[in-house]
Design a protein around this motif. Sequence first.
Motif, mmCIF file in Angstrom:
data_model
loop_
_atom_site.group_PDB
_atom_site.id
_atom_site.type_symbol
_atom_site.label_atom_id
_atom_site.label_comp_id
_atom_site.label_asym_id
_atom_site.label_seq_id
_atom_site.Cartn_x
_atom_site.Cartn_y
_atom_site.Cartn_z
ATOM 1 N N ALA A 1 26.403 -36.008 -19.615
ATOM 2 C CA ALA A 1 25.640 -37.250 -19.401
ATOM 3 C C ALA A 1 26.406 -38.439 -19.952
ATOM 4 O O ALA A 1 27.034 -38.364 -21.015
ATOM 5 C CB ALA A 1 24.275 -37.148 -20.046
ATOM 6 N N ARG A 2 26.345 -39.547 -19.244
ATOM 7 C CA ARG A 2 27.010 -40.778 -19.671
ATOM 8 C C ARG A 2 26.012 -41.829 -20.132
ATOM 9 O O ARG A 2 26.394 -42.829 -20.749
ATOM 10 C CB ARG A 2 27.869 -41.341 -18.532
ATOM 11 C CG ARG A 2 29.032 -40.434 -18.150
ATOM 12 C CD ARG A 2 30.064 -40.382 -19.277
ATOM 13 N NE ARG A 2 31.139 -39.434 -18.999
ATOM 14 C CZ ARG A 2 31.167 -38.198 -19.415
ATOM 15 N NH1 ARG A 2 30.150 -37.724 -20.157
ATOM 16 N NH2 ARG A 2 32.176 -37.396 -19.135
ATOM 17 N N ARG A 3 24.747 -41.601 -19.833
ATOM 18 C CA ARG A 3 23.706 -42.551 -20.232
ATOM 19 C C ARG A 3 22.389 -41.798 -20.361
ATOM 20 O O ARG A 3 22.247 -40.672 -19.885
ATOM 21 C CB ARG A 3 23.585 -43.682 -19.216
ATOM 22 C CG ARG A 3 23.261 -43.207 -17.812
ATOM 23 C CD ARG A 3 23.268 -44.355 -16.817
ATOM 24 N NE ARG A 3 23.028 -43.889 -15.468
ATOM 25 C CZ ARG A 3 21.836 -43.654 -14.951
ATOM 26 N NH1 ARG A 3 20.748 -43.856 -15.687
ATOM 27 N NH2 ARG A 3 21.700 -43.234 -13.709
ATOM 28 N N ILE A 4 21.414 -42.437 -20.987
ATOM 29 C CA ILE A 4 20.075 -41.860 -21.099
ATOM 30 C C ILE A 4 19.407 -41.903 -19.724
ATOM 31 O O ILE A 4 19.484 -42.916 -19.021
ATOM 32 C CB ILE A 4 19.229 -42.646 -22.117
ATOM 33 C CG1 ILE A 4 19.892 -42.634 -23.494
ATOM 34 C CG2 ILE A 4 17.827 -42.067 -22.221
ATOM 35 C CD1 ILE A 4 19.223 -43.569 -24.491
ATOM 36 N N SER A 5 18.749 -40.812 -19.341
ATOM 37 C CA SER A 5 18.077 -40.793 -18.042
ATOM 38 C C SER A 5 16.751 -40.048 -18.141
ATOM 39 O O SER A 5 16.580 -39.167 -18.979
ATOM 40 C CB SER A 5 18.959 -40.134 -16.979
ATOM 41 O OG SER A 5 19.207 -38.779 -17.296
ATOM 42 N N LEU A 6 15.829 -40.421 -17.267
ATOM 43 C CA LEU A 6 14.505 -39.804 -17.186
ATOM 44 C C LEU A 6 14.313 -39.186 -15.820
ATOM 45 O O LEU A 6 14.731 -39.764 -14.804
ATOM 46 C CB LEU A 6 13.408 -40.846 -17.407
ATOM 47 C CG LEU A 6 12.914 -41.098 -18.820
ATOM 48 C CD1 LEU A 6 12.016 -42.333 -18.823
ATOM 49 C CD2 LEU A 6 12.141 -39.892 -19.363
ATOM 50 N N ARG A 7 13.672 -38.016 -15.792
ATOM 51 C CA ARG A 7 13.361 -37.378 -14.515
ATOM 52 C C ARG A 7 11.974 -36.763 -14.575
ATOM 53 O O ARG A 7 11.638 -36.080 -15.546
ATOM 54 C CB ARG A 7 14.382 -36.282 -14.192
ATOM 55 C CG ARG A 7 14.100 -35.532 -12.889
ATOM 56 C CD ARG A 7 15.195 -34.525 -12.598
ATOM 57 N NE ARG A 7 14.929 -33.781 -11.378
ATOM 58 C CZ ARG A 7 14.228 -32.657 -11.317
ATOM 59 N NH1 ARG A 7 13.727 -32.134 -12.422
ATOM 60 N NH2 ARG A 7 14.032 -32.045 -10.158
ATOM 61 N N VAL A 8 11.170 -37.028 -13.551
ATOM 62 C CA VAL A 8 9.848 -36.410 -13.419
ATOM 63 C C VAL A 8 9.920 -35.441 -12.251
ATOM 64 O O VAL A 8 10.142 -35.850 -11.107
ATOM 65 C CB VAL A 8 8.748 -37.463 -13.183
ATOM 66 C CG1 VAL A 8 7.388 -36.778 -13.057
ATOM 67 C CG2 VAL A 8 8.717 -38.480 -14.307
ATOM 68 N N SER A 9 9.782 -34.148 -12.531
ATOM 69 C CA SER A 9 9.897 -33.131 -11.493
ATOM 70 C C SER A 9 8.777 -33.268 -10.469
ATOM 71 O O SER A 9 7.600 -33.378 -10.829
ATOM 72 C CB SER A 9 9.852 -31.738 -12.119
ATOM 73 O OG SER A 9 9.757 -30.745 -11.113
ATOM 74 N N ARG A 10 9.124 -33.238 -9.197
ATOM 75 C CA ARG A 10 8.132 -33.261 -8.124
ATOM 76 C C ARG A 10 7.406 -31.932 -8.023
ATOM 77 O O ARG A 10 6.345 -31.838 -7.412
ATOM 78 C CB ARG A 10 8.807 -33.564 -6.783
ATOM 79 C CG ARG A 10 9.339 -34.982 -6.642
ATOM 80 C CD ARG A 10 9.974 -35.164 -5.288
ATOM 81 N NE ARG A 10 9.031 -34.911 -4.213
ATOM 82 C CZ ARG A 10 9.380 -34.691 -2.951
ATOM 83 N NH1 ARG A 10 10.641 -34.650 -2.600
ATOM 84 N NH2 ARG A 10 8.458 -34.493 -2.028
ATOM 85 N N LEU A 11 7.980 -30.878 -8.608
ATOM 86 C CA LEU A 11 7.403 -29.549 -8.462
ATOM 87 C C LEU A 11 6.310 -29.257 -9.467
ATOM 88 O O LEU A 11 5.256 -28.745 -9.129
ATOM 89 C CB LEU A 11 8.505 -28.492 -8.567
ATOM 90 C CG LEU A 11 9.597 -28.573 -7.495
ATOM 91 C CD1 LEU A 11 10.567 -27.431 -7.658
ATOM 92 C CD2 LEU A 11 9.002 -28.582 -6.103
ATOM 93 N N ASP A 12 6.570 -29.564 -10.754
ATOM 94 C CA ASP A 12 5.575 -29.230 -11.769
ATOM 95 C C ASP A 12 5.249 -30.378 -12.709
ATOM 96 O O ASP A 12 4.516 -30.199 -13.675
ATOM 97 C CB ASP A 12 6.028 -28.013 -12.577
ATOM 98 C CG ASP A 12 7.370 -28.227 -13.267
ATOM 99 O OD1 ASP A 12 7.873 -29.368 -13.271
ATOM 100 O OD2 ASP A 12 7.917 -27.255 -13.811
ATOM 101 N N GLY A 13 5.780 -31.581 -12.428
ATOM 102 C CA GLY A 13 5.454 -32.742 -13.244
ATOM 103 C C GLY A 13 6.146 -32.777 -14.594
ATOM 104 O O GLY A 13 5.840 -33.637 -15.423
ATOM 105 N N ARG A 14 7.088 -31.890 -14.836
ATOM 106 C CA ARG A 14 7.784 -31.894 -16.128
ATOM 107 C C ARG A 14 8.617 -33.163 -16.265
ATOM 108 O O ARG A 14 9.342 -33.557 -15.350
ATOM 109 C CB ARG A 14 8.689 -30.676 -16.273
ATOM 110 C CG ARG A 14 9.560 -30.707 -17.519
ATOM 111 C CD ARG A 14 10.436 -29.497 -17.660
ATOM 112 N NE ARG A 14 9.670 -28.310 -17.975
ATOM 113 C CZ ARG A 14 10.231 -27.152 -18.319
ATOM 114 N NH1 ARG A 14 11.550 -27.029 -18.363
ATOM 115 N NH2 ARG A 14 9.465 -26.113 -18.608
ATOM 116 N N VAL A 15 8.491 -33.812 -17.436
ATOM 117 C CA VAL A 15 9.245 -35.030 -17.727
ATOM 118 C C VAL A 15 10.429 -34.644 -18.609
ATOM 119 O O VAL A 15 10.242 -34.119 -19.715
ATOM 120 C CB VAL A 15 8.374 -36.085 -18.436
ATOM 121 C CG1 VAL A 15 9.174 -37.352 -18.706
ATOM 122 C CG2 VAL A 15 7.126 -36.393 -17.606
#
Length: 230
Positions: free
Chosen positions: A22-36
């Motif tokens: 990783a080169r920067r902080i990133s956020l992801r919200v899974s479309r499958l189970d809502g995991r952040v």
Amino acid sequence: MEQHFLPGEPRIGVVLRRSSRARRISLRVSRLDGRVTLTLPNGVREGEALAFADEKADWIRKQLERQPDQVAVGLGVDLPFEGRPLRLVAGGGRSVQVSGGEIRVPGQPEQAATRVQAFLNTMARDRLVAASDRYAARLGRTYSRITIRDTRSRWGSCSSKGALMYSWRLVMAPSAVLEYVAAHEVAHLAEMNHSAAFWKVVEDIHGPYDPLRRWLRDNSELLHRYRFGD
């Protein structure tokens, strides 16, 4: 990976994941189970990453609101099987049976979810082995083994050693979709990439696939909304 909770209501659980790539902080919200998932590069302080997530809390909540409602599997629930919604009802005998518009589940009601999951796993294996055998024969290649799992990030995979892996939830999709995924993974036995040559192999052994690929892209989260107690 560690889990933290952002302040506010409803409370949001965030999984922290460090990555050397990783080169920067990133956020992801899974479309499958809502995991952040909050990914941070090595060297970035945890507090800095959580402050970033806190600033994005409104955005995270909006993404979570778009998630399909989760469904706890049990008697009385409608569950898709090969693309058709079937009602789970109490049944006799020793095995789960599909009859008409129902899936009949024997045993105690509290065990229904476990029994149905085992049934879907078995049905998925039967259908995916048959489809993989058929497409491998068309391709003139062999695979080493097949594994059935409940994956979140992909519907199937093919290793460099020819091992195929599939999600058992594919048996909940229309049969044509399951067939496409099998052809897709078998095609990787010849092309370990997603080049134009790979897609030509998929079409050669399967035929047109675009509508099935779109169906899977548009409906993936709906197949993952069903919770079996896992």
